[in-house]
Design an enzyme around this catalytic site. Sequence first.
Site, mmCIF file in Angstrom:
data_model
loop_
_atom_site.group_PDB
_atom_site.id
_atom_site.type_symbol
_atom_site.label_atom_id
_atom_site.label_comp_id
_atom_site.label_asym_id
_atom_site.label_seq_id
_atom_site.Cartn_x
_atom_site.Cartn_y
_atom_site.Cartn_z
ATOM 1 N N ALA A 16 4.808 5.764 -5.922
ATOM 2 C CA ALA A 16 4.181 5.171 -4.728
ATOM 3 C C ALA A 16 3.868 3.703 -5.028
ATOM 4 O O ALA A 16 3.941 3.261 -6.168
ATOM 5 C CB ALA A 16 2.895 5.910 -4.383
ATOM 6 N N LYS A 17 3.562 2.964 -4.025
ATOM 7 C CA LYS A 17 3.095 1.590 -4.193
ATOM 8 C C LYS A 17 2.396 1.183 -2.911
ATOM 9 O O LYS A 17 2.708 1.699 -1.833
ATOM 10 C CB LYS A 17 4.278 0.647 -4.446
ATOM 11 C CG LYS A 17 3.907 -0.588 -5.203
ATOM 12 C CD LYS A 17 3.861 -0.321 -6.697
ATOM 13 C CE LYS A 17 3.580 -1.552 -7.500
ATOM 14 N NZ LYS A 17 3.829 -1.312 -8.928
#
Length: 443
Positions: free
Chosen positions: A128-129
């Site tokens: 994720a980011k």
Amino acid sequence: MSKNPKKTEEVLGGATSQPMEDLTGTSVDFFREHLVQLQGAMKHAPMEDHVRLILNEPKNEVIVNFPVRMDDGKFELFTGYRIQHNNILGPYKGGMRYHHDVTLAEVKALAALMTYKCALLEVPFGGAKGGIRIRPRDYTKTELERITRRFTHDLGSNIGPEYDIPAPDMGTNSQTMVWMMDTYMNMHGATDKHAQRRIVTGKSLTSGGSRGRTKATGQGVVYCVQEWADEKGFRLDGSSFVLQGFGNVGSNTAQILSRLGSIMTAVQDHTGAIYNSQGIYPRKLIDWVEETGGVAGYPGAEEISPEDFWRVKCDILVPAALELQITEKVARDLDCRVIVEGANGPTTAAGEKILLEKGVDVIPDVMANAGGVVVSYFEWIQNKRSESWQLQEVDSRLHFMMKRAYHEMRNFAREHDIDNRTASLAVALERINKVYVERGVFP
Ligand code: NAD
């Protein structure tokens, strides 16, 4: 195995050619660059068509627009992102970036890289980011606190200690993480509060962080440099290195590498570039940057132009700032033996082609900067078990995992006669594919 490779290429091609709705050309290119690299790796990893399809796009894209009161009483509206690329191997995991160029496409590429980094390192997390499109230097500390707390609150149940665990990235640090943690803990009842501590990693030691987390990414970069040097029979003592970016990753890499006898001769950050053939002391430069906000004007070195910065002859180059820095032109100018990617996505596909033709080794981002997520994983485990590990334990576990992944990458590259980036992504893809085959796709 894919029964119809042509079809899967079309699938990937379709995704890359889709128009993107983002604001800056840079970010659009970054996601496309990533897909080009991924496509190269997919040729070497046996994969099911549906797994390729799944990995082409993130699972979830969360965008929140939220108002925050500034110190002068006026309101500003902010846009925050959280992109959850894949969680087949474990909870989503990845940094939060505060930067004025943050866009959906950039965060998508960064989230995907996290998926492959965790798979390569055998960290049981997904990718994720997230981030906010702001220039953090334009805001006071109290404003940044309110922005961070409101962002965390608005993300709400889109993050969670067993679901999606943020960490620091460009423009954020342990203080940002502690604000996120405190906000999230306060969104839960008193009896449940402390179970939420591991909602973020990269916290300060006093608020539940891990020993060794601050330097972890730089430490991992240096473990990679050491493995590379061992393989090449290269002596680090007396060698030279150049850094782009002197924040968390850059400054920690500099200190650890210089302890091994390597000499830092040039550094570039957002304020300028500096050079000293006799060497720049990392500790003194850290003090200068803390005092003035950047490397420009450092009295122990001369200022050079951005063009000259990339031409400085050195043994080791560590990009530790933004993506897409080593373009075709820069790659032609570079005079170094190895590039160790502290930053995510610093080399373009065209730039890398030239580097490989020139015989420059590249240790790619998913391998080189994985130390951060590995020690984040250790922090998460310590919080979960209410433990506090000693630095020696953190470092030796980190060393073991970095070394194992490094050799898996190198063995794959040798066996298939391919470059390190393609090999590292292919090792990760094989693992992810295997799990999808074992588990199947619901329903
Ligand atoms: P940071 O905010 O601590 O430092 C960023 C550095 O980049 C600063 O020195 C800044 O001046 C410099 N910079 C910004 N714009 C620049 C420009 N246009 N030209 C030259 N320099 C510029 O960020 P960080 O945490 O050190 O992250 C740096 C890179 O490392 C990012 O790509 C990030 O995704 C990656 N990374 C960070 C971690 C981590 O644990 N922090 C882990 C893995 C990868």
